[in-house]
Design a protein around this motif. Structure first.
Motif, mmCIF file in Angstrom:
data_model
loop_
_atom_site.group_PDB
_atom_site.id
_atom_site.type_symbol
_atom_site.label_atom_id
_atom_site.label_comp_id
_atom_site.label_asym_id
_atom_site.label_seq_id
_atom_site.Cartn_x
_atom_site.Cartn_y
_atom_site.Cartn_z
ATOM 1 N N UNK A 110 -2.463 -10.000 -0.370
ATOM 2 C CA UNK A 110 -2.417 -10.327 -1.675
ATOM 3 C C UNK A 110 -1.290 -11.312 -1.956
ATOM 4 N N UNK A 111 -1.526 -12.354 -2.941
ATOM 5 C CA UNK A 111 -0.787 -13.380 -3.351
ATOM 6 C C UNK A 111 -0.225 -13.173 -4.548
ATOM 7 N N UNK A 112 -0.611 -12.184 -5.293
ATOM 8 C CA UNK A 112 0.159 -11.518 -6.827
ATOM 9 C C UNK A 112 -0.107 -10.249 -6.870
ATOM 10 N N UNK A 113 0.845 -9.707 -7.789
ATOM 11 C CA UNK A 113 0.900 -8.349 -7.986
ATOM 12 C C UNK A 113 -0.512 -8.099 -8.809
ATOM 13 N N UNK A 114 -0.859 -6.694 -8.465
ATOM 14 C CA UNK A 114 -2.050 -6.200 -9.218
ATOM 15 C C UNK A 114 -3.348 -6.689 -8.693
ATOM 16 N N UNK A 115 -3.373 -7.326 -7.545
ATOM 17 C CA UNK A 115 -4.679 -7.713 -6.673
ATOM 18 C C UNK A 115 -5.328 -6.671 -6.355
ATOM 19 N N UNK A 116 -6.851 -6.487 -6.879
ATOM 20 C CA UNK A 116 -7.365 -5.165 -6.132
ATOM 21 C C UNK A 116 -8.211 -5.496 -5.018
ATOM 22 N N UNK A 117 -8.520 -4.370 -4.191
ATOM 23 C CA UNK A 117 -9.166 -4.702 -2.995
ATOM 24 C C UNK A 117 -10.599 -5.261 -3.362
ATOM 25 N N UNK A 118 -11.471 -4.814 -4.308
ATOM 26 C CA UNK A 118 -12.679 -5.449 -4.539
ATOM 27 C C UNK A 118 -12.692 -6.821 -4.800
ATOM 28 N N UNK A 119 -11.821 -7.180 -5.389
ATOM 29 C CA UNK A 119 -11.609 -8.938 -6.020
ATOM 30 C C UNK A 119 -11.491 -9.596 -4.371
ATOM 31 N N UNK A 120 -10.852 -9.300 -3.574
ATOM 32 C CA UNK A 120 -11.094 -10.048 -2.387
ATOM 33 C C UNK A 120 -11.894 -9.520 -1.235
ATOM 34 N N UNK A 121 -12.717 -8.662 -1.548
ATOM 35 C CA UNK A 121 -13.935 -8.118 -0.791
ATOM 36 C C UNK A 121 -13.390 -7.181 0.451
ATOM 37 N N UNK A 122 -12.369 -6.267 -0.153
ATOM 38 C CA UNK A 122 -11.654 -5.533 0.984
ATOM 39 C C UNK A 122 -12.376 -3.967 0.587
ATOM 40 N N UNK A 123 -12.745 -3.339 1.818
ATOM 41 C CA UNK A 123 -13.200 -1.704 1.489
ATOM 42 C C UNK A 123 -11.998 -1.148 1.753
ATOM 43 N N UNK A 124 -10.719 -1.425 2.166
ATOM 44 C CA UNK A 124 -9.759 -0.620 2.332
ATOM 45 C C UNK A 124 -8.446 -1.162 1.860
ATOM 46 N N UNK A 125 -7.396 -0.347 1.597
ATOM 47 C CA UNK A 125 -6.134 -0.867 1.107
ATOM 48 C C UNK A 125 -4.956 -0.233 1.840
ATOM 49 N N UNK A 126 -4.121 -1.045 2.142
ATOM 50 C CA UNK A 126 -2.707 -0.483 2.883
ATOM 51 C C UNK A 126 -1.992 0.135 1.645
ATOM 52 N N UNK A 127 -1.743 1.553 1.824
ATOM 53 C CA UNK A 127 -0.806 2.143 0.832
ATOM 54 C C UNK A 127 0.733 2.196 1.056
#
Length: 380
Positions: A356-373
């Motif tokens: 992510x290049x900015x705060x608040x970026x969602x996984x769906x926006x960048x085509x990701x099915x997973x996120x690092x918590x």
């Protein structure tokens, strides 16, 4: 007369973003799928000892084999000779084998992958630019060589994910061999008989007095039934030997690839004109056109000698259009501020990381099915 600047500008505005007929852009994820499939197919060939060569996209036209009408040609501004874009890579591999690799021990196992361009497509394959991958075994066209090459092609397609494979075999020189052995062609020429057999034109064969060739049409079908029907005819010994090799080849494929369908059309020549004792087409579930084709042929040396070979070409674009080659959705979003070491570790585990290049970026926006918590990868 040159177009005016205004006319040229209007033309540019009209054609901006358009591509010539039969050409297309590959976009995500199909472009990545194409690259993945090429890698899969060539990796299978490499595992069987085939080494990669990479001939150029453009050559002197005089040095390219195949149908001249299928090639785009232009004059080289440097040499003033006619150049052409390749419409097939097989002939280029043969050229390499008898020139730069002429001193290498035979049989020579070579593989390739690259783009080819045709002047025009056809109804089943309208694309003019295609990705072709394949392998050539040069120095032998024996039954064992043919069995190896066919098995490699089928293993490659199976590994790529193509289901319900089938093989259509043909004997491209059969009709000429029978005519040379004394089978009468009546009032027709050999070329006419071959054309009528391609078109399954029984009436024309009988009208010309070439009735003896009619049973060849009826013999087409599942390979063992076709071989049995052909053995009932008055065939010369060399043809009978080829039939035995064909039956053994089919048996071997059936054992290696359970459930595969193998058929034989003994007279089919369209597209196999330069093949010798064996030609084959490969098909799979969901494909309208061939997944590939190949067979035995002769490679010509500059001094007039010929060398036996057998090989295959696979058409990768059809596999992409079928949805194959798309990698599993292992894309994980790394929120802003995630340490670089975390991303490096995840990539070593096989994840595709998207930062992510900015705060608040969602996984769906960048085509990701997973996120690092911050401590683990979690599905979204």
């Amino acid at each position: 007369m040159l177009p005016s600047p205004l006319a040229a500008n209007r033309l540019a505005m009209t054609t901006f973003g358009l591509l010539p007929e039969g050409l297309r852009d590959r976009l995500p994820p199909q472009a990545q799928a194409l690259a993945s499939l090429v890698r899969t197919l060539t990796d299978v060939c490499a595992a069987h000892g085939y080494e990669r060569v990479a001939p150029p996209l453009i050559e002197y036209e005089a040095g390219l084999a195949g149908n001249r009408s299928e090639r785009l040609r232009f004059t080289d501004p440097v040499s003033q000779h006619t150049l052409a874009l390749r419409s097939d890579i097989t002939g280029q591999v043969g050229r390499i084998a008898v020139t730069r690799l002429a001193g290498q021990a035979r049989p020579l196992r070579l593989m390739y992958a690259g783009q080819v361009l045709r002047v025009r497509g056809d109804q089943l394959s309208p694309e003019r630019e295609r990705t072709q991958a394949g392998a050539e075994l040069i120095g032998s066209d024996s039954a064992a060589a043919a069995a190896e090459v066919l098995a490699v092609a089928l293993e490659a397609l199976t590994t790529a994910g193509l289901a319900r494979l089938s093989v259509d075999l043909t004997m491209p020189t059969l009709v000429a061999d029978l005519a040379a052995a004394g089978w009468p062609v009546g009032s027709a020429t050999l070329a006419e008989v071959q054309a009528w057999l391609d078109g399954k034109d029984v009436g024309a064969l009988r009208a010309a007095g070439a009735d003896g060739f009619v049973p060849l049409i009826a013999a087409a079908g599942p390979v063992h039934g076709a071989v049995a029907a052909l053995r009932q005819l008055d065939l010369p010994d060399p043809v009978l030997e080829r039939l035995d090799a064909t039956a053994a080849l089919a048996d071997g494929l059936g054992s290696a690839f359970p459930g595969i369908t193998v058929t034989l059309d003994p007279t089919e020549r369209h597209g196999f004109e330069y093949q010798t004792w064996l030609g084959f087409s490969l098909f799979g579930a969901g494909l309208m056109a061939e997944a590939g084709r190949g067979g035995a042929y002769l490679v010509a040396h500059a001094d007039g000698r010929t060398e036996p070979a057998v090989g295959f070409s696979l058409y990768v674009d059809g596999l992409v259009d079928l949805g194959l080659g798309q990698e599993a959705g292992r894309r994980v979003l790394l929120p802003l501020g995630t340490p670089a070491s975390v991303g490096a570790d995840l990539r070593r585990q096989g994840w595709i990381t998207v930062a992510a290049l900015e705060p608040g970026t969602t996984p769906a926006r960048l085509g990701c099915g997973h996120v690092w918590t911050g401590s683990a990868v979690v599905a979204t």
